[in-house]
Design an enzyme around this catalytic site. Structure first.
Site, short mmCIF file in Angstrom:
data_model
loop_
_atom_site.label_atom_id
_atom_site.label_comp_id
_atom_site.label_asym_id
_atom_site.label_seq_id
_atom_site.Cartn_x
_atom_site.Cartn_y
_atom_site.Cartn_z
N SER A 256 -3.34 -2.89 -3.99
CA SER A 256 -2.56 -2.11 -3.06
C SER A 256 -3.50 -2.34 -1.96
O SER A 256 -4.63 -2.70 -1.70
CB SER A 256 -2.97 -0.57 -3.53
OG SER A 256 -4.31 -0.30 -3.18
N LYS A 257 -2.72 -1.91 -0.57
CA LYS A 257 -3.44 -1.98 0.46
C LYS A 257 -4.68 -1.39 0.87
O LYS A 257 -5.52 -1.94 1.62
CB LYS A 257 -2.30 -1.53 1.56
CG LYS A 257 -1.13 -2.15 1.91
CD LYS A 257 -1.14 -3.35 2.94
CE LYS A 257 -0.14 -4.48 2.71
NZ LYS A 257 1.27 -4.05 2.84
N ARG A 258 -4.81 -0.43 0.12
CA ARG A 258 -5.89 0.44 0.36
C ARG A 258 -7.29 -0.20 -0.70
O ARG A 258 -8.52 0.27 -0.61
CB ARG A 258 -5.91 2.04 -0.20
CG ARG A 258 -5.20 2.81 0.60
CD ARG A 258 -5.08 4.00 0.45
NE ARG A 258 -4.03 3.91 -0.87
CZ ARG A 258 -2.51 3.81 -0.62
NH1 ARG A 258 -2.03 3.57 0.65
NH2 ARG A 258 -1.92 3.61 -1.90
N ASP A 259 -7.02 -1.21 -1.45
CA ASP A 259 -8.01 -1.82 -2.50
C ASP A 259 -9.10 -2.41 -1.74
O ASP A 259 -8.80 -3.25 -0.68
CB ASP A 259 -7.35 -3.01 -3.48
CG ASP A 259 -8.01 -3.22 -4.56
OD1 ASP A 259 -9.37 -3.31 -4.12
OD2 ASP A 259 -7.47 -3.50 -5.47
N GLN A 264 -8.35 -8.48 2.32
CA GLN A 264 -7.01 -8.74 2.00
C GLN A 264 -6.30 -9.48 3.28
O GLN A 264 -5.13 -10.20 3.16
CB GLN A 264 -6.19 -7.59 1.77
CG GLN A 264 -6.66 -6.74 0.56
CD GLN A 264 -5.62 -5.73 0.05
OE1 GLN A 264 -4.46 -6.09 -0.03
NE2 GLN A 264 -6.24 -4.83 -0.66
#
Ligand code: GLU
Length: 483
Positions: A256-259, A264
């Site tokens: 996820s974008k928040r991982d 990323q």
């Protein structure tokens, strides 16, 4: 077979992400392997979600990775890839929407947002997945006239067949079948402002741009049946689809974008001093495997070897250790000058180091082990610390019997040197062996710990020579004081 033409179609709603970069790279490799064209198309029609600098990040970072696209268009003196918003302004999509309206394969929907929201709530409350209820699909001419007279705005919806099997042979997944019942009802192809939705614009553009293959992430798989229905309705040839499995984090979870378990964005790798050729190599191995054991490949070798049949059917696990290993393989191949150019900015910024011959020699001590540019600032700390410190294991080692004598002798031999260079330092250490009879590990390990504070490190005599006599002696004195 017609010439292979593929595209990478980023939405500038974010910066270039490792997952998008992989899609771009696979399309690029597939095109180049087949002597085809690789197109970039910016899908910027979702204006509210576009972010400042999103398009620039996509393009700059693609170029950094060594991916260049075919067919740049003139944007008033500036050349760049296709933009859907500009194509919308040229009326390209309206023409096809009009064709579908004329054939009654699409219709105008006058439902207001409030009505649609209320209906969706009702469906959700009843436990069903919201889908358009088809209210405007069979309006009478009077009803239409009434809405028009009210000045209501409208969207254009595509009529989805009731119960039709849609099957395609996917490059990665083999035969995939959806039933049109499972598409959430008639869907919008033009929004209220006349701007095409993603699913519609993509079909029109992929057709007009003569795409032969669509290789994208499997997060798009549920869009494909919708797109196939539109190709058919518009009498257009359906391209060959391939949906690549996603990248998962080291725990096997979808990213996820928040991982924060992995880095990323490509820009971040660039900022940390990863090398573009290494990133290209690493990303290609995320979900694709070459024949054989070898893992280090140049771009040309990857183009030569790329085979879409070797795209993985299971998720690609992000392995940071592999990334740093690959990057290190490329760092080792740099010339000393290129290597120093890579690490110098980090030394200057993080350690306030002055660019000089000494700094270059210190940095070069670590060329074989450096994983990425910024890591240099941790590796060279010994040369910038006021005072070394010892960990438990080192302390234990130097507290063995006889070590103090070894270190006193070493210090005396170093101080006696006329020229403090690596060769003489080597001789000074050897001389301790002669004086005291200590040898092997019991000579070299205390010498290393006492001068550098570390049990492992780069070439010892070069390290001591770069530390200089004063610092080396101060370190030895400190270690003796700890014994
Ligand atoms: N603009 C879409 C995205 O960024 C492209 C999807 C596709 O390749 O069709 O996900």
């Amino acid at each position: 077979m017609s010439k292979v033409r593929v595209r990478y179609a980023p939405s500038p709603t974010g910066y270039l992400h490792i997952g998008n970069a992989r899609t771009a790279l696979f399309n690029y490799l597939f095109a180049k392997h087949n002597g085809g064209d690789f197109i970039v198309r910016i899908e910027d029609t979702d204006i509210a979600r576009n972010i400042e600098g999103g398009e620039k990040s996509q393009l700059d970072n693609l170029k950094w990775l060594g991916v260049d696209w075919d067919e740049s268009i003139d944007k008033g003196g500036d050349f760049g890839p296709y933009n859907q918003l500009a194509r919308f302004e040229q009326g390209i999509y309206q023409k096809y929407a009009d064709q579908l309206l004329a054939n009654d394969m699409a219709y105008k929907c006058y439902c207001t947002s409030e009505e649609l929201d209320a209906e969706a709530e009702k469906q959700k409350a009843a436990g069903s997945i919201p889908r358009y209820n088809g209210k405007c699909s069979k309006l009478t001419a009077e009803q239409v006239a009434g809405f028009e007279a009210e000045g209501r705005d409208f969207t254009v919806r595509f009529r989805v067949s009731q119960d039709e099997e849609i099957t395609w042979n996917d490059i990665v997944k083999g035969d995939v079948t959806f039933n049109s019942k499972d598409i959430s009802g008639d869907f919008n192809i033009l929004k209220r402002d006349g701007i095409p939705t993603y699913n519609f614009a993509v079909v029109v553009d992929d057709h007009l741009m003569q795409m032969t293959h669509i290789l994208r992430g499997e997060d798009h798989i549920s869009n494909t049946p919708k797109q196939i229905l539109m190709y058919n309705a518009l009498n257009m040839e359906v391209p060959r689809f391939g949906h690549m499995t996603l990248i998962v984090n080291p725990d096997g979870k979808k990213l996820s974008k928040r991982d924060t378990s992995i880095i990323q964005f490509i820009e971040q790798y660039k900022d940390l001093g990863y090398l573009p050729e290494a990133m290209f190599n690493f990303i290609t191995l995320l979900g694709w495997s070459p024949v054989g054991e070898e893992e280090i490949f140049t771009k040309d070798q990857l183009i030569e070897q790329f085979d879409e049949n070797r795209l993985s059917k299971s998720p690609a696990k992000f392995d940071e250790a592999k990334l740093t290993w690959i990057n290190n393989q490329y760092v080792k191949q740099l010339t000393d000058e290129q290597y120093y150019d890579l690490v110098l900015p980090f030394l200057q910024k993080d350690l306030n180091a002055e660019d000089n011959a000494w700094l270059k020699d210190v940095a070069l001590l670590y060329k074989d082990q450096l994983s990425y540019g910024q890591e240099i600032t941790e590796l060279v700390t010994l040369f910038f610390k006021e005072q070394i410190s010892l960990d438990e294991e080192s302390l234990e080692f130097v507290r063995q019997e006889g070590v103090v004598q070894t270190l006193e002798a070493l210090k005396a031999n170093l101080q006696a040197l006329e020229t403090f260079d690596a060769d003489n330092i080597k001789a000074a250490i050897k001389a301790v062996q002669k004086d005291l009879g200590v040898k092997g590990k019991m000579l070299f390990m205390p010498s290393r710990i006492a001068t550098t504070g570390q049990m492992h490190g780069p070439d010892l005599t070069s390290s001591i020579s770069l530390l200089g006599l004063d610092k080396a002696v101060a370190n030895i004195d400190y270690v003796i004081s700890q014994i």
